[in-house]
Design an enzyme around this catalytic site. Structure first.
Site, short mmCIF file in Angstrom:
data_model
loop_
_atom_site.label_atom_id
_atom_site.label_comp_id
_atom_site.label_asym_id
_atom_site.label_seq_id
_atom_site.Cartn_x
_atom_site.Cartn_y
_atom_site.Cartn_z
N SER A 40 -27.55 23.20 62.10
CA SER A 40 -26.97 21.87 61.96
C SER A 40 -25.50 21.78 62.27
CB SER A 40 -27.25 21.35 60.55
OG SER A 40 -28.57 20.89 60.47
N TYR A 145 -29.22 13.41 53.30
CA TYR A 145 -29.18 14.17 54.54
C TYR A 145 -30.54 14.14 55.24
CZ TYR A 145 -27.68 18.00 57.56
OH TYR A 145 -27.34 18.78 58.65
N ASN A 147 -32.29 15.00 59.20
CA ASN A 147 -32.17 15.42 60.58
C ASN A 147 -32.57 14.34 61.57
OD1 ASN A 147 -31.45 18.35 60.18
ND2 ASN A 147 -33.31 18.21 58.96
#
Length: 378
Positions: A40, A145, A147
């Protein structure tokens, strides 16, 4: 820990080193400068690319994503979620990782092996993320959070530039920062000297399995970049000192909001977060975790003090007897100690930072088995 490599810098002074093995079967040692999947940390690269388009007037941070990609994020969600919300994880859009690797939900690594050579389109990742339970209302804080946000950001970049996202990031971020060992992968293989990358899955894979050969299309613009610890320090130094973005865009990038990331809460900007080390100062950067590879990179705001670390054994912590939590690991203590030694100037501040275990939960943030995010976070 099988192997680790690290680069530290203060002003003109630099140190780089490595310890351990790159291959458990041959005993081949790890070396400084080995290439590594940085997970990340890729999000910082993607955010820089998007903000470059903001500077050119092609993207507006507070415009709805549906304005740019109405078919990808349709309806009310497309109208309510802004580009800024994607980049600072306040969109409320869920993560695609469990959808892409469903066996993880039942503590099985079967999906990891099945997906080794699978090519998955970013649009499919977004579909899985949009079908996952929402994490909150768009704009609500703390954010969560995900992705999926950064896969959407990559598709936005492609829409406004007319280029493949990996090509754009390579030319306008990687090359512009002068990174010689950083790349956006096109095959499952890592070119150049690198370690094997071992995944333990908290003891469920025993012995740990090598995932260094892997199709990283599942990570897309959220986590596919390959780099070295030296290059990561060079990248964050270029970014924080104005080499990649102008002052206004960099100021936007460093405006933080609280974001939940598994069990941790971080102060997250646009593709970057800030970490306060007691007695040592504030540091900006990111971390990342993909199958078998963990990375963290931190820099002072002026780019003068820097630290980057890569690990080739992931989710090494073991579950407790009832399987609900992770046991503390001496590896985590060693990571904290190394970080404090690298970034703190006095013995007293180093001791305080190394003892502040909340700074790096379980060594690298986001490696929580139950969070559904560990597989790629950063």
């Amino acid at each position: 820990m099988y192997g680790s490599y690290s680069s530290v810098r203060e002003g003109a002074e630099r140190w780089t080193g490595a310890s351990g093995i790159a291959d458990v079967h041959t005993g081949r040692p790890v070396r400084p400068g080995m290439r590594h999947r940085v997970g990340s940390i890729s999000k910082t690269f993607t955010a820089v690319a998007v903000l470059q388009q903001v500077e050119r007037g092609r993207i507006r941070l507070d415009a709805s994503i549906g304005e740019y990609l109405p078919d990808l994020v349709p309806g009310e969600r497309g109208r309510d979620v802004t580009v800024r919300m994607l980049l600072n994880h306040t969109s409320g859009i869920g993560d695609y990782v469990l959808g892409a690797f469903p066996s993880l939900a039942v503590n099985s690594a079967e999906s990891l092996d099945e997906g080794r050579f699978r090519s998955i389109r970013p649009e499919e990742l977004v579909r899985l993320g949009l079908e996952a339970p929402a994490t909150g209302r768009p704009g609500k804080q703390p954010g969560s959070y995900s992705n999926t946000n950064y896969v959407i950001a990559g598709l936005l970049l492609e829409k406004v530039t007319g280029q493949d996202a990996g090509t754009y990031i390579t030319r306008h971020v990687i090359d512009r920062a002068g990174l010689r060992a950083t790349s956006y992968p096109r095959t499952p293989y890592i070119k150049g000297p690198h370690s094997r990358m071992y995944e333990s899955f908290h003891g469920l894979i025993d012995p740990p399995r090598d995932y260094s050969v892997y199709d990283m299309s599942w990570a897309s613009t959220a986590g596919a970049v390959i780099s070295t610890t030296d290059d990561l320090n060079r990248f964050y130094r270029a970014l924080l000192t104005g080499g990649l973005l102008g002052p206004a865009a960099l100021d936007e990038m460093l405006r933080t909001v609280p974001v939940a990331a598994g069990p941790a809460r971080i102060d997250y900007g646009l593709g970057i977060y800030v970490l306060d080390l007691p007695g040592c100062g504030r540091f900006w950067g990111h971390d990342g975790a993909v199958f078998g590879a963990g990375t963290i990179a931190l820099s002072s705001r002026d780019g003068e003090r820097q630290f980057a670390l890569g690990l080739n054994l992931m989710k090494y912590q073991r579950l407790n007897e009832d399987g609900t939590a992770l046991e503390p690991s001496p590896i985590d203590e060693a990571i904290n100690g190394h970080l404090a030694e690298a970034l703190c100037r006095t013995p007293e501040s180093r001791e305080a930072a190394a003892d502040a275990r909340q700074l790096l939960p379980r060594g690298l943030p986001g490696t929580d088995l139950s969070s559904g995010e560990w597989a790629i976070r950063g």
